[in-house]
Design a protein around this motif. Structure first.
Motif, PDB file in Angstrom:
ATOM      1  N   GLY A  26       0.771  -1.107   0.006  1.00 44.02           N
ATOM      2  CA  GLY A  26      -0.038   0.107  -0.230  1.00 44.02           C
ATOM      3  C   GLY A  26       0.921   1.316  -0.084  1.00 44.02           C
ATOM      4  N   ARG A  27       2.104   1.254   0.488  1.00 39.89           N
ATOM      5  CA  ARG A  27       3.079   2.141   0.204  1.00 39.89           C
ATOM      6  C   ARG A  27       4.322   1.863   0.603  1.00 39.89           C
ATOM      7  NH1 ARG A  27       4.096   5.610   5.558  1.00 39.89           N
ATOM      8  NH2 ARG A  27       6.243   5.251   4.832  1.00 39.89           N
ATOM      9  N   THR A  28       5.490   2.433   0.396  1.00 36.76           N
ATOM     10  CA  THR A  28       6.775   2.047   0.656  1.00 36.76           C
ATOM     11  C   THR A  28       7.230   2.476   2.037  1.00 36.76           C
ATOM     12  OG1 THR A  28       7.627   3.891  -0.502  1.00 36.76           O
ATOM     13  CG2 THR A  28       7.339   1.992  -1.817  1.00 36.76           C
ATOM     14  N   PHE A  29       7.957   1.723   2.649  1.00 39.57           N
ATOM     15  CA  PHE A  29       8.256   1.959   3.933  1.00 39.57           C
ATOM     16  C   PHE A  29      10.010   2.096   3.945  1.00 39.57           C
ATOM     17  CE2 PHE A  29       4.729   1.868   6.696  1.00 39.57           C
ATOM     18  CZ  PHE A  29       3.853   1.026   5.875  1.00 39.57           C
ATOM     19  N   GLY A  30      10.483   2.587   2.847  1.00 38.17           N
ATOM     20  CA  GLY A  30      12.044   2.726   2.733  1.00 38.17           C
ATOM     21  C   GLY A  30      12.780   3.602   3.883  1.00 38.17           C
ATOM     22  N   SER A  31      11.709   4.560   4.201  1.00 36.77           N
ATOM     23  CA  SER A  31      12.297   5.494   5.075  1.00 36.77           C
ATOM     24  C   SER A  31      11.599   5.457   6.507  1.00 36.77           C
ATOM     25  CB  SER A  31      12.016   7.069   4.576  1.00 36.77           C
ATOM     26  OG  SER A  31      10.497   6.962   4.552  1.00 36.77           O
ATOM     27  N   SER A  32      11.218   4.240   6.845  1.00 41.25           N
ATOM     28  CA  SER A  32      10.267   4.073   8.130  1.00 41.25           C
ATOM     29  C   SER A  32      11.078   2.635   8.618  1.00 41.25           C
ATOM     30  CB  SER A  32       8.954   3.892   7.867  1.00 41.25           C
ATOM     31  OG  SER A  32       8.357   4.818   7.281  1.00 41.25           O
ATOM     32  N   ALA A  33      10.931   2.932  10.108  1.00 41.20           N
ATOM     33  CA  ALA A  33      11.379   1.728  11.042  1.00 41.20           C
ATOM     34  C   ALA A  33      10.294   0.754  10.741  1.00 41.20           C
ATOM     35  CB  ALA A  33      11.623   2.323  12.149  1.00 41.20           C
ATOM     36  N   MET A  34      10.634  -0.519  11.147  1.00 36.55           N
ATOM     37  CA  MET A  34       9.781  -1.625  11.494  1.00 36.55           C
ATOM     38  C   MET A  34      10.168  -2.182  12.584  1.00 36.55           C
ATOM     39  SD  MET A  34       9.538  -2.826   7.390  1.00 36.55           S
ATOM     40  CE  MET A  34       7.842  -3.557   7.541  1.00 36.55           C
ATOM     41  N   GLY A  35       9.164  -2.994  13.073  1.00 40.89           N
ATOM     42  CA  GLY A  35       9.378  -3.662  14.365  1.00 40.89           C
ATOM     43  C   GLY A  35       8.396  -4.835  14.695  1.00 40.89           C
ATOM     44  N   TRP A  36       8.648  -5.445  15.737  1.00 43.81           N
ATOM     45  CA  TRP A  36       8.007  -6.666  16.309  1.00 43.81           C
ATOM     46  C   TRP A  36       7.418  -6.481  17.494  1.00 43.81           C
ATOM     47  CZ3 TRP A  36       5.737 -10.313  13.188  1.00 43.81           C
ATOM     48  CH2 TRP A  36       6.491 -10.533  11.975  1.00 43.81           C
ATOM     49  N   PHE A  37       6.101  -6.550  18.004  1.00 46.44           N
ATOM     50  CA  PHE A  37       5.601  -6.655  19.386  1.00 46.44           C
ATOM     51  C   PHE A  37       4.993  -8.025  19.676  1.00 46.44           C
ATOM     52  CE2 PHE A  37       5.979  -2.367  21.093  1.00 46.44           C
ATOM     53  CZ  PHE A  37       6.403  -1.722  20.123  1.00 46.44           C
ATOM     54  N   ARG A  38       4.800  -8.153  20.920  1.00 39.80           N
ATOM     55  CA  ARG A  38       3.853  -9.326  21.181  1.00 39.80           C
ATOM     56  C   ARG A  38       2.876  -9.131  22.172  1.00 39.80           C
ATOM     57  NH1 ARG A  38       8.391 -13.332  23.323  1.00 39.80           N
ATOM     58  NH2 ARG A  38       8.603 -12.896  25.482  1.00 39.80           N
ATOM     59  N   ARG A  39       1.917  -9.869  22.380  1.00 39.81           N
ATOM     60  CA  ARG A  39       0.901  -9.957  23.353  1.00 39.81           C
ATOM     61  C   ARG A  39       0.588 -11.176  23.792  1.00 39.81           C
ATOM     62  NH1 ARG A  39      -3.071  -5.713  23.991  1.00 39.81           N
ATOM     63  NH2 ARG A  39      -2.861  -4.930  22.175  1.00 39.81           N
ATOM     64  N   THR A  40       0.260 -11.427  25.038  1.00 39.43           N
ATOM     65  CA  THR A  40      -0.257 -12.635  25.520  1.00 39.43           C
ATOM     66  C   THR A  40      -1.607 -12.262  26.466  1.00 39.43           C
ATOM     67  OG1 THR A  40       0.987 -12.372  27.764  1.00 39.43           O
ATOM     68  CG2 THR A  40       1.879 -13.809  26.106  1.00 39.43           C
ATOM     69  N   PRO A  41      -2.657 -13.034  26.609  1.00 36.76           N
ATOM     70  CA  PRO A  41      -3.635 -12.893  27.080  1.00 36.76           C
ATOM     71  C   PRO A  41      -3.797 -12.190  28.474  1.00 36.76           C
ATOM     72  CG  PRO A  41      -3.959 -15.057  26.018  1.00 36.76           C
ATOM     73  CD  PRO A  41      -2.356 -14.546  26.206  1.00 36.76           C
ATOM     74  N   GLY A  42      -4.487 -11.094  28.419  1.00 33.04           N
ATOM     75  CA  GLY A  42      -4.513 -10.355  29.861  1.00 33.04           C
ATOM     76  C   GLY A  42      -3.500  -9.372  29.826  1.00 33.04           C
ATOM     77  N   LYS A  43      -2.418  -9.353  29.361  1.00 33.23           N
ATOM     78  CA  LYS A  43      -1.206  -8.439  29.460  1.00 33.23           C
ATOM     79  C   LYS A  43      -1.142  -7.484  28.117  1.00 33.23           C
ATOM     80  CE  LYS A  43       1.504 -11.873  31.864  1.00 33.23           C
ATOM     81  NZ  LYS A  43       2.876 -12.361  31.948  1.00 33.23           N
TER      82      LYS A  43
END
Length: 122
Positions: A26-43
């Motif tokens: 949908g767009r280019t992210f060449g000038s943007s950072a990227m990352g990962w997050f995680r979620r567990t139930p209730g947190k």
């Protein structure tokens, strides 16, 4: 329309490895950072890893440091290699993109994926 689509999750045993991938469209992210997050139930969602737009710098949360590696395959694809998985790595993992790396690390990225489930059994 911008979309982030994660893949690579699944059910593994403790000690195994998994590689997650996130493809943005949908767009280019060449000038943007990227990352990962995680979620567990209730947190709350928790920071896992981030990479700068250039791919030259990487950042890790305490739970990921030393076991996970984030990489940028191209301007719109980011991967997370997860080794030596532990039961407490079980979570839904979300891809994030957009903005500078500090913004991504704070959980304020412009775009988020729907998540991919990782289950680590003992």
């Amino acid at each position: 329309q911008v979309q982030l689509v994660e893949s690579g999750g699944g059910l593994v045993q403790a000690g195994d490895s998994l590689r997650l991938a996130c493809v943005a469209s949908g767009r280019t992210f060449g000038s943007s950072a990227m990352g990962w997050f995680r979620r567990t139930p209730g947190k709350e969602r928790k920071f896992v890893a981030a990479i700068t737009a250039s791919g030259g710098s990487t950042y890790y949360g305490d739970s990921a440091r030393g076991r996970f590696t984030i990489s940028r395959d191209n301007e719109n694809t980011v991967s997370l290699q997860m080794n030596s998985l532990k039961e407490w790595d079980t979570a839904i993992y979300y891809c994030a993109a957009g903005g500078e790396v500090a913004k991504v690390i704070r959980g304020e990225a412009d775009y988020w994926g729907q998540g991919t489930q990782v289950i680590v059994s003992s």
